[in-house]
Motif scaffolding. Structure first.
Motif, short mmCIF file in Angstrom:
data_model
loop_
_atom_site.label_atom_id
_atom_site.label_comp_id
_atom_site.label_asym_id
_atom_site.label_seq_id
_atom_site.Cartn_x
_atom_site.Cartn_y
_atom_site.Cartn_z
N GLY A 128 0.79 -1.22 0.00
CA GLY A 128 0.00 0.00 0.00
C GLY A 128 0.83 1.28 0.00
N LEU A 129 1.98 1.24 0.64
CA LEU A 129 2.79 2.45 0.77
C LEU A 129 3.80 2.62 -0.35
CD1 LEU A 129 3.48 2.42 4.62
CD2 LEU A 129 1.90 3.92 3.39
N PHE A 130 4.36 1.52 -0.82
CA PHE A 130 5.46 1.62 -1.78
C PHE A 130 5.03 1.48 -3.24
CE2 PHE A 130 7.90 0.69 2.06
CZ PHE A 130 8.95 1.57 1.94
N ILE A 131 3.92 0.79 -3.49
CA ILE A 131 3.50 0.58 -4.88
C ILE A 131 2.45 1.61 -5.26
CG2 ILE A 131 2.46 -1.04 -6.50
CD1 ILE A 131 3.55 -3.31 -4.86
N PRO A 132 2.73 2.47 -6.22
CA PRO A 132 1.77 3.50 -6.63
C PRO A 132 0.46 2.91 -7.11
CG PRO A 132 3.95 3.97 -7.53
CD PRO A 132 4.02 2.58 -6.95
N LYS A 133 -0.59 3.68 -6.95
CA LYS A 133 -1.92 3.26 -7.35
C LYS A 133 -1.98 2.94 -8.84
CE LYS A 133 -6.70 4.89 -6.97
NZ LYS A 133 -7.57 6.00 -6.47
N SER A 134 -1.29 3.72 -9.66
CA SER A 134 -1.29 3.51 -11.11
C SER A 134 -0.66 2.17 -11.48
CB SER A 134 -0.56 4.65 -11.82
OG SER A 134 0.78 4.75 -11.36
N TRP A 135 0.34 1.75 -10.70
CA TRP A 135 0.98 0.46 -10.96
C TRP A 135 0.01 -0.68 -10.70
CZ3 TRP A 135 6.81 0.11 -9.26
CH2 TRP A 135 7.50 1.20 -9.79
N MET A 136 -0.79 -0.55 -9.64
CA MET A 136 -1.77 -1.59 -9.33
C MET A 136 -2.78 -1.70 -10.46
SD MET A 136 -0.71 -2.74 -6.42
CE MET A 136 -2.07 -3.72 -5.82
N HIS A 137 -3.19 -0.57 -11.01
CA HIS A 137 -4.12 -0.57 -12.14
C HIS A 137 -3.48 -1.24 -13.35
CE1 HIS A 137 -6.59 3.08 -10.49
NE2 HIS A 137 -6.77 1.96 -9.80
N PHE A 138 -2.22 -0.99 -13.56
CA PHE A 138 -1.50 -1.58 -14.69
C PHE A 138 -1.50 -3.11 -14.59
CE2 PHE A 138 2.43 -3.29 -16.54
CZ PHE A 138 2.32 -2.84 -17.85
N PHE A 139 -1.38 -3.62 -13.37
CA PHE A 139 -1.36 -5.07 -13.17
C PHE A 139 -2.76 -5.65 -13.00
CE2 PHE A 139 3.01 -4.01 -11.79
CZ PHE A 139 3.71 -4.90 -12.61
N GLY A 140 -3.78 -4.86 -13.26
CA GLY A 140 -5.15 -5.36 -13.26
C GLY A 140 -5.86 -5.33 -11.93
N VAL A 141 -5.29 -4.68 -10.93
CA VAL A 141 -5.93 -4.58 -9.61
C VAL A 141 -6.63 -3.23 -9.53
CG1 VAL A 141 -5.59 -4.64 -7.12
CG2 VAL A 141 -4.11 -6.01 -8.61
N ASN A 142 -7.96 -3.24 -9.72
CA ASN A 142 -8.69 -1.97 -9.67
C ASN A 142 -8.96 -1.56 -8.22
OD1 ASN A 142 -11.01 -3.40 -8.73
ND2 ASN A 142 -11.59 -3.86 -10.85
N ASP A 143 -9.56 -0.39 -8.05
CA ASP A 143 -9.76 0.16 -6.71
C ASP A 143 -10.66 -0.73 -5.86
OD1 ASP A 143 -8.18 2.23 -7.47
OD2 ASP A 143 -9.80 3.68 -7.74
N HIS A 144 -11.69 -1.31 -6.46
CA HIS A 144 -12.62 -2.17 -5.71
C HIS A 144 -11.90 -3.42 -5.21
CE1 HIS A 144 -16.33 -4.02 -4.43
NE2 HIS A 144 -16.05 -5.10 -5.16
N MET A 145 -11.13 -4.05 -6.07
CA MET A 145 -10.40 -5.25 -5.67
C MET A 145 -9.41 -4.92 -4.55
SD MET A 145 -9.62 -6.82 -9.45
CE MET A 145 -8.45 -8.03 -8.83
N TYR A 146 -8.73 -3.80 -4.69
CA TYR A 146 -7.76 -3.42 -3.66
C TYR A 146 -8.45 -3.14 -2.34
CZ TYR A 146 -3.96 -1.05 -1.28
OH TYR A 146 -3.01 -0.70 -0.36
N HIS A 147 -9.60 -2.46 -2.41
CA HIS A 147 -10.35 -2.12 -1.19
C HIS A 147 -10.81 -3.39 -0.49
CE1 HIS A 147 -12.91 0.23 1.48
NE2 HIS A 147 -13.90 -0.61 1.20
N ILE A 148 -11.30 -4.36 -1.24
CA ILE A 148 -11.75 -5.62 -0.65
C ILE A 148 -10.58 -6.31 0.07
CG2 ILE A 148 -12.59 -7.95 -1.14
CD1 ILE A 148 -14.74 -5.81 -1.28
N GLY A 149 -9.44 -6.35 -0.61
CA GLY A 149 -8.28 -6.99 0.00
C GLY A 149 -7.80 -6.26 1.24
#
Length: 228
Positions: free
Chosen positions: A69-90
């Protein structure tokens, strides 16, 4: 407010980081033989076992979640297919589960250290402070994750705290990013840095004493003394 922000979100973190690094070097050079934690297992075993299992079961995934959560930018998560909803659930459900395990473990371990007179007599002041501080940090983390996120679902710490945190390591922190962060997250962040400053002067240093030289050994050699 500007001066307070500078102090809380630039000076305090850097001071804690410097104390963490210099303190470890000083401790290792002057008192490295005290790094291993004293065991109180011979005094009381059941609560220690349950508390330790819960704490260690939870803390490793919690730490990994903080790193992501702290080191990986939000845009990188989107690039790897992890959208905001999936991240929030996790973050909320998976993180909440392991955070709860960590919290329960800390409650048991802290209660054991304070309520059992024999264990308390074996404890130093730093032991008691570390237990209380860790318990408070975990509690605030759980409160922020479960309650603050429920009350302020629009808040995304990856757009504020994470950017500020990465800025510290790039030597360009922006304290204004922490201005709109909920108080529970602010307290969690500040106490997190506080435990790092306290780390070198407590038994927490024993986490660096993992006997890696034993990893990979497939046997243990026992010696038997022969009687004449």
């Amino acid at each position: 407010m500007h001066m307070l922000e500078q102090f809380l979100w630039i000076i305090v973190p850097y001071v804690c980081i410097v104390i963490f690094i210099v303190g470890h070097i000083f401790r290792y050079r002057t008192d490295q033989f005290s790094w291993t934690a004293k065991s109180s297992e011979f005094i009381e075993k059941k609560q220690l076992m349950i508390g330790s299992i819960l704490f260690h079961l939870g803390i490793i995934p919690v730490i990994m979640g903080h790193i992501v959560g702290l080191f990986i930018p939000k845009s990188w998560m989107h690039f790897f297919g992890v959208n905001d909803h999936m991240y929030h659930i996790g973050a909320v459900y998976v993180g909440g589960f392991f955070g709860l395990a960590t919290l329960l473990g800390m409650i048991i371990l802290t209660s054991r250290r304070f309520t059992l007179q024999s264990v308390r007599r074996l404890s130093t002041v730093s032991d008691l402070v570390v237990n209380v501080l860790l318990l408070f940090i975990v509690f605030m983390g759980m409160y922020a994750t479960l309650f603050t996120n429920a009350v302020q679902p629009e808040f995304d710490y990856r757009e504020t705290i994470s950017i500020w945190f990465r800025g510290l390591f790039m030597l360009s922190p922006d304290p204004s990013l922490m201005r709109t962060v909920p108080v529970s997250f602010q307290i969690h962040a500040l106490t997190g840095f506080a435990i790092f400053a306290f780390w070198p002067f407590s038994r927490l240093v024993h986490v660096w004493s993992v006997p890696l030289n034993y990893v990979g050994r497939s046997y243990i050699l026992y010696r038997r003394h022969k009687s004449n």
